[in-house]
Design an enzyme around this catalytic site. Structure first.
Site, PDB file in Angstrom:
ATOM      1  CD  GLN A 103      33.577  33.258  40.152  1.00  0.00           C
ATOM      2  OE1 GLN A 103      34.414  34.088  39.763  1.00  0.00           O
ATOM      3  NE2 GLN A 103      32.303  33.326  39.806  1.00  0.00           N
ATOM      4  CG  HIS A 121      38.246  32.472  43.656  1.00  0.00           C
ATOM      5  ND1 HIS A 121      37.343  33.389  43.169  1.00  0.00           N
ATOM      6  CD2 HIS A 121      38.935  31.999  42.583  1.00  0.00           C
ATOM      7  CE1 HIS A 121      37.509  33.491  41.846  1.00  0.00           C
ATOM      8  NE2 HIS A 121      38.460  32.655  41.469  1.00  0.00           N
ATOM      9  CB  CYS A 132      55.060  25.792  60.127  1.00  0.00           C
ATOM     10  SG  CYS A 132      53.356  26.021  60.641  1.00  0.00           S
ATOM     11  CB  CYS A 149      51.242  29.843  63.170  1.00  0.00           C
ATOM     12  SG  CYS A 149      51.563  28.091  63.188  1.00  0.00           S
ATOM     13  CB  CYS A 151      55.298  27.615  64.340  1.00  0.00           C
ATOM     14  SG  CYS A 151      55.102  28.730  62.937  1.00  0.00           S
ATOM     15  N   GLY A 188      24.832  34.190  39.685  1.00  0.00           N
ATOM     16  CA  GLY A 188      25.310  35.253  40.577  1.00  0.00           C
ATOM     17  C   GLY A 188      26.771  35.601  40.423  1.00  0.00           C
ATOM     18  CG  ASN A 214      23.749  38.423  37.220  1.00  0.00           C
ATOM     19  OD1 ASN A 214      23.292  39.418  37.775  1.00  0.00           O
ATOM     20  ND2 ASN A 214      25.041  38.162  37.171  1.00  0.00           N
ATOM     21  N   PRO A 215      20.417  39.246  38.143  1.00  0.00           N
ATOM     22  CG  PRO A 215      20.389  40.467  40.134  1.00  0.00           C
ATOM     23  CD  PRO A 215      20.931  39.244  39.512  1.00  0.00           C
ATOM     24  CD  GLU A 216      23.725  44.639  38.030  1.00  0.00           C
ATOM     25  OE1 GLU A 216      23.448  45.167  39.106  1.00  0.00           O
ATOM     26  OE2 GLU A 216      24.885  44.585  37.579  1.00  0.00           O
TER      27      GLU A 216
HETATM   28  C1  BV8 Z   1      45.369  33.730  38.173  1.00  0.00           C
HETATM   29  C2  BV8 Z   1      39.718  36.290  46.749  1.00  0.00           C
HETATM   30  C3  BV8 Z   1      47.377  33.482  37.188  1.00  0.00           C
HETATM   31  C4  BV8 Z   1      38.926  35.681  47.836  1.00  0.00           C
HETATM   32  C5  BV8 Z   1      39.246  36.655  44.406  1.00  0.00           C
HETATM   33  C6  BV8 Z   1      43.004  37.458  31.861  1.00  0.00           C
HETATM   34  C7  BV8 Z   1      43.002  36.068  31.770  1.00  0.00           C
HETATM   35  C8  BV8 Z   1      43.349  35.289  32.872  1.00  0.00           C
HETATM   36  C9  BV8 Z   1      43.660  35.892  34.106  1.00  0.00           C
HETATM   37  C10 BV8 Z   1      43.651  37.280  34.169  1.00  0.00           C
HETATM   38  C11 BV8 Z   1      43.348  38.055  33.068  1.00  0.00           C
HETATM   39  N1  BV8 Z   1      43.449  39.360  33.440  1.00  0.00           N
HETATM   40  C12 BV8 Z   1      43.790  39.419  34.740  1.00  0.00           C
HETATM   41  C13 BV8 Z   1      43.935  38.183  35.201  1.00  0.00           C
HETATM   42  C14 BV8 Z   1      44.286  37.841  36.545  1.00  0.00           C
HETATM   43  C15 BV8 Z   1      43.127  37.833  37.504  1.00  0.00           C
HETATM   44  C16 BV8 Z   1      41.812  38.361  36.994  1.00  0.00           C
HETATM   45  O1  BV8 Z   1      40.961  37.598  36.514  1.00  0.00           O
HETATM   46  N2  BV8 Z   1      41.612  39.659  37.152  1.00  0.00           N
HETATM   47  C17 BV8 Z   1      40.336  40.252  36.780  1.00  0.00           C
HETATM   48  C18 BV8 Z   1      40.055  41.437  37.692  1.00  0.00           C
HETATM   49  C19 BV8 Z   1      40.406  40.657  35.317  1.00  0.00           C
HETATM   50  N3  BV8 Z   1      42.942  36.463  37.910  1.00  0.00           N
HETATM   51  C20 BV8 Z   1      43.744  36.000  38.866  1.00  0.00           C
HETATM   52  O2  BV8 Z   1      44.656  36.631  39.353  1.00  0.00           O
HETATM   53  C21 BV8 Z   1      43.498  34.566  39.312  1.00  0.00           C
HETATM   54  N4  BV8 Z   1      44.753  33.901  39.308  1.00  0.00           N
HETATM   55  O3  BV8 Z   1      44.910  34.031  37.089  1.00  0.00           O
HETATM   56  O4  BV8 Z   1      46.595  33.231  38.329  1.00  0.00           O
HETATM   57  C22 BV8 Z   1      48.620  32.786  37.327  1.00  0.00           C
HETATM   58  C23 BV8 Z   1      49.008  31.972  36.273  1.00  0.00           C
HETATM   59  C24 BV8 Z   1      50.191  31.369  36.364  1.00  0.00           C
HETATM   60  C25 BV8 Z   1      50.984  31.551  37.485  1.00  0.00           C
HETATM   61  C26 BV8 Z   1      50.586  32.351  38.544  1.00  0.00           C
HETATM   62  C27 BV8 Z   1      49.386  32.984  38.477  1.00  0.00           C
HETATM   63  C28 BV8 Z   1      42.981  34.534  40.743  1.00  0.00           C
HETATM   64  C29 BV8 Z   1      41.578  35.050  40.765  1.00  0.00           C
HETATM   65  C30 BV8 Z   1      41.027  34.947  42.182  1.00  0.00           C
HETATM   66  C31 BV8 Z   1      41.041  36.319  42.795  1.00  0.00           C
HETATM   67  N5  BV8 Z   1      40.456  36.260  44.129  1.00  0.00           N
HETATM   68  N6  BV8 Z   1      38.833  36.656  45.659  1.00  0.00           N
HETATM   69  C32 BV8 Z   1      37.955  36.677  48.348  1.00  0.00           C
HETATM   70  O5  BV8 Z   1      38.414  37.611  49.016  1.00  0.00           O
HETATM   71  O6  BV8 Z   1      36.754  36.512  48.083  1.00  0.00           O
HETATM   72  S1  BV8 Z   1      38.207  37.099  43.173  1.00  0.00           S
HETATM   73  C33 BV8 Z   1      36.819  37.996  43.677  1.00  0.00           C
HETATM   74  O7  BV8 Z   1      36.017  38.240  42.519  1.00  0.00           O
HETATM   75  C34 BV8 Z   1      35.893  37.179  44.550  1.00  0.00           C
HETATM   76  O8  BV8 Z   1      36.477  36.164  45.232  1.00  0.00           O
HETATM   77  C35 BV8 Z   1      34.876  36.585  43.609  1.00  0.00           C
HETATM   78  O9  BV8 Z   1      35.019  35.219  43.667  1.00  0.00           O
HETATM   79  C36 BV8 Z   1      35.354  37.019  42.283  1.00  0.00           C
HETATM   80  C37 BV8 Z   1      34.299  37.156  41.237  1.00  0.00           C
HETATM   81  O10 BV8 Z   1      33.334  38.062  41.686  1.00  0.00           O
HETATM   82  P1  BV8 Z   1      31.801  37.545  41.654  1.00  0.00           P
HETATM   83  O11 BV8 Z   1      31.688  36.345  42.526  1.00  0.00           O
HETATM   84  O12 BV8 Z   1      31.343  37.412  40.249  1.00  0.00           O
HETATM   85  O13 BV8 Z   1      31.095  38.748  42.377  1.00  0.00           O
HETATM   86  P2  BV8 Z   1      30.757  40.172  41.734  1.00  0.00           P
HETATM   87  O14 BV8 Z   1      30.462  41.100  42.860  1.00  0.00           O
HETATM   88  O15 BV8 Z   1      31.804  40.551  40.735  1.00  0.00           O
HETATM   89  O16 BV8 Z   1      29.417  39.903  40.921  1.00  0.00           O
HETATM   90  C38 BV8 Z   1      28.243  39.562  41.638  1.00  0.00           C
HETATM   91  C39 BV8 Z   1      27.198  39.228  40.594  1.00  0.00           C
HETATM   92  O17 BV8 Z   1      26.034  38.808  41.295  1.00  0.00           O
HETATM   93  C40 BV8 Z   1      26.811  40.437  39.765  1.00  0.00           C
HETATM   94  O18 BV8 Z   1      26.753  40.043  38.394  1.00  0.00           O
HETATM   95  C41 BV8 Z   1      25.404  40.781  40.276  1.00  0.00           C
HETATM   96  O19 BV8 Z   1      24.572  41.277  39.230  1.00  0.00           O
HETATM   97  C42 BV8 Z   1      24.918  39.449  40.713  1.00  0.00           C
HETATM   98  N7  BV8 Z   1      23.901  39.492  41.769  1.00  0.00           N
HETATM   99  C43 BV8 Z   1      23.659  40.467  42.685  1.00  0.00           C
HETATM  100  N8  BV8 Z   1      22.604  40.100  43.466  1.00  0.00           N
HETATM  101  C44 BV8 Z   1      22.199  38.868  43.034  1.00  0.00           C
HETATM  102  C45 BV8 Z   1      23.009  38.483  41.956  1.00  0.00           C
HETATM  103  N9  BV8 Z   1      22.872  37.316  41.305  1.00  0.00           N
HETATM  104  C46 BV8 Z   1      21.873  36.510  41.712  1.00  0.00           C
HETATM  105  N10 BV8 Z   1      21.048  36.797  42.759  1.00  0.00           N
HETATM  106  C47 BV8 Z   1      21.180  37.967  43.431  1.00  0.00           C
HETATM  107  N11 BV8 Z   1      20.341  38.266  44.442  1.00  0.00           N
HETATM  108 ZN    ZN Z   2      53.275  27.977  61.744  1.00  0.00          ZN
END
Ligand code: BV8
Ligand code: ZN
Length: 240
Positions: A103, A121, A132, A149, A151, A188, A214-216
């Site tokens: 992700q 993602h 374009c 761009c 363009c 993670g 995951n730590p949590e």
């Molecule tokens: C879509 C952009 C639909 C790039 C991101 C129900 C069902 C289906 C979909 C939905 C639904 N409800 C809402 C939706 C829509 C939505 C969604 O899921 N919303 C959520 C908030 C509920 N989903 C979407 O919109 C997706 N598109 O569904 O399209 C559609 C269908 C038809 C036609 C048109 C459209 C698109 C989802 C992509 C969104 N873009 N990012 C960027 O800027 O990065 S998502 C964003 O959160 C990040 O990119 C990241 O990838 C993502 C997930 O976060 P995590 O990676 O898990 O990070 P987080 O901080 O949350 O957690 C970190 C974890 O690491 C923690 O657990 C922590 O404990 C742990 N950790 C910490 N330290 C460590 C560790 N682990 C290991 N080692 C360590 N040291």
């Molecule tokens: Zn262009």
């Protein structure tokens, strides 16, 4: 601290696996110094993602969204892959079939040496012209925001925002690999964003052995086969 027998049992399961699928989230890059989204001062604690990671937010204020992404590009440019990223490269060499789904948009899996990374993602190093449609990799520091761009059109980061479709075929390929795997490593991720997080119940339903690192705890921790509590840069190498 983690009971080592759990790691030993998980290691045995990995040893016998012919095919392994992996899903990573921001946590795997935490030990490279890149803030996560939802834990300890992550981005979403200081920003409203509705304003930053949605097409509407970008249309409303492209300069603000670009300030957010350019700040992250600079942080990511300075970041190095950590022992967790490298352990996944080593694991890929040891198993017949290996699929890495991420992700993350930071490019650290590629930098570590992982091959054919399925980026659900998108990729912060790729930009796309709104006029374009041309996509290109660009790692330079954009001085003028939003960048333009040749363009004349406005550029956007080629990442998937909320409400946007994932790259063509990406979730289908990921679903196929996860459902056919012997072991699914979930590393993670808070497992809150769909359809990426939906890969976990798919694996569970397909009787794939699921190992979470995951730590949590997450919403799926009670249903996985192994919940290895701790940082991935420690646990992934320990698993090898
Ligand atoms: C879509 C952009 C639909 C790039 C991101 C129900 C069902 C289906 C979909 C939905 C639904 N409800 C809402 C939706 C829509 C939505 C969604 O899921 N919303 C959520 C908030 C509920 N989903 C979407 O919109 C997706 N598109 O569904 O399209 C559609 C269908 C038809 C036609 C048109 C459209 C698109 C989802 C992509 C969104 N873009 N990012 C960027 O800027 O990065 S998502 C964003 O959160 C990040 O990119 C990241 O990838 C993502 C997930 O976060 P995590 O990676 O898990 O990070 P987080 O901080 O949350 O957690 C970190 C974890 O690491 C923690 O657990 C922590 O404990 C742990 N950790 C910490 N330290 C460590 C560790 N682990 C290991 N080692 C360590 N040291
Ligand atoms: Zn262009």
């Amino acid at each position: 601290m983690l009971v080592t027998t759990q790691i030993q049992q998980a290691r045995k399961v990995l040893l016998h696996a012919r095919s392994i699928a992996v899903l990573t989230g921001a946590g795997v890059s935490a030990e490279s110094g890149i803030p996560t989204f939802r834990t300890n001062g992550g981005y979403w604690q200081t920003h409203r993602f509705e304003d930053l990671a949605t097409p509407e937010g970008f249309a409303r204020n492209p300069k603000l969204v670009w300030e957010f992404y350019e700040e992250r590009r600079r942080a990511m440019a300075a970041a190095k892959p950590n022992a967790g990223h490298l352990a996944l490269v080593e694991l890929e060499k040891r198993v017949r079939t290996f699929t890495l789904v991420t992700q993350n948009i930071d490019g650290l899996h590629d930098a570590a040496g992982s091959r054919n990374v399925n980026k659900l993602h998108g990729d912060i190093w790729i930009v796309r012209c709104l006029d374009c449609g041309k996509e290109r990799e660009d790692r330079t520091k954009f001085e003028i925001l939003p960048p333009k761009c040749e363009c004349g059109g406005m550029l956007r980061p080629a990442v998937v925002w909320f409400g946007e479709m994932l790259p063509e075929g990406s979730i289908e390929r990921a679903t196929g690999a996860v459902a056919r795997a012997d072991v699914f490593l979930v590393v993670g991720t808070s497992a809150r964003v769909f359809p990426a997080a939906g890969l976990i119940p798919i694996a569970i339903a397909a009787k794939v052995k699921v190992i979470e690192i995951n730590p949590e705890v997450t919403d799926f921790s009670s249903e996985v086969d192994f919940m290895l509590k701790g940082p991935s840069a420690e646990i992934l190498p320990a698993l090898l």
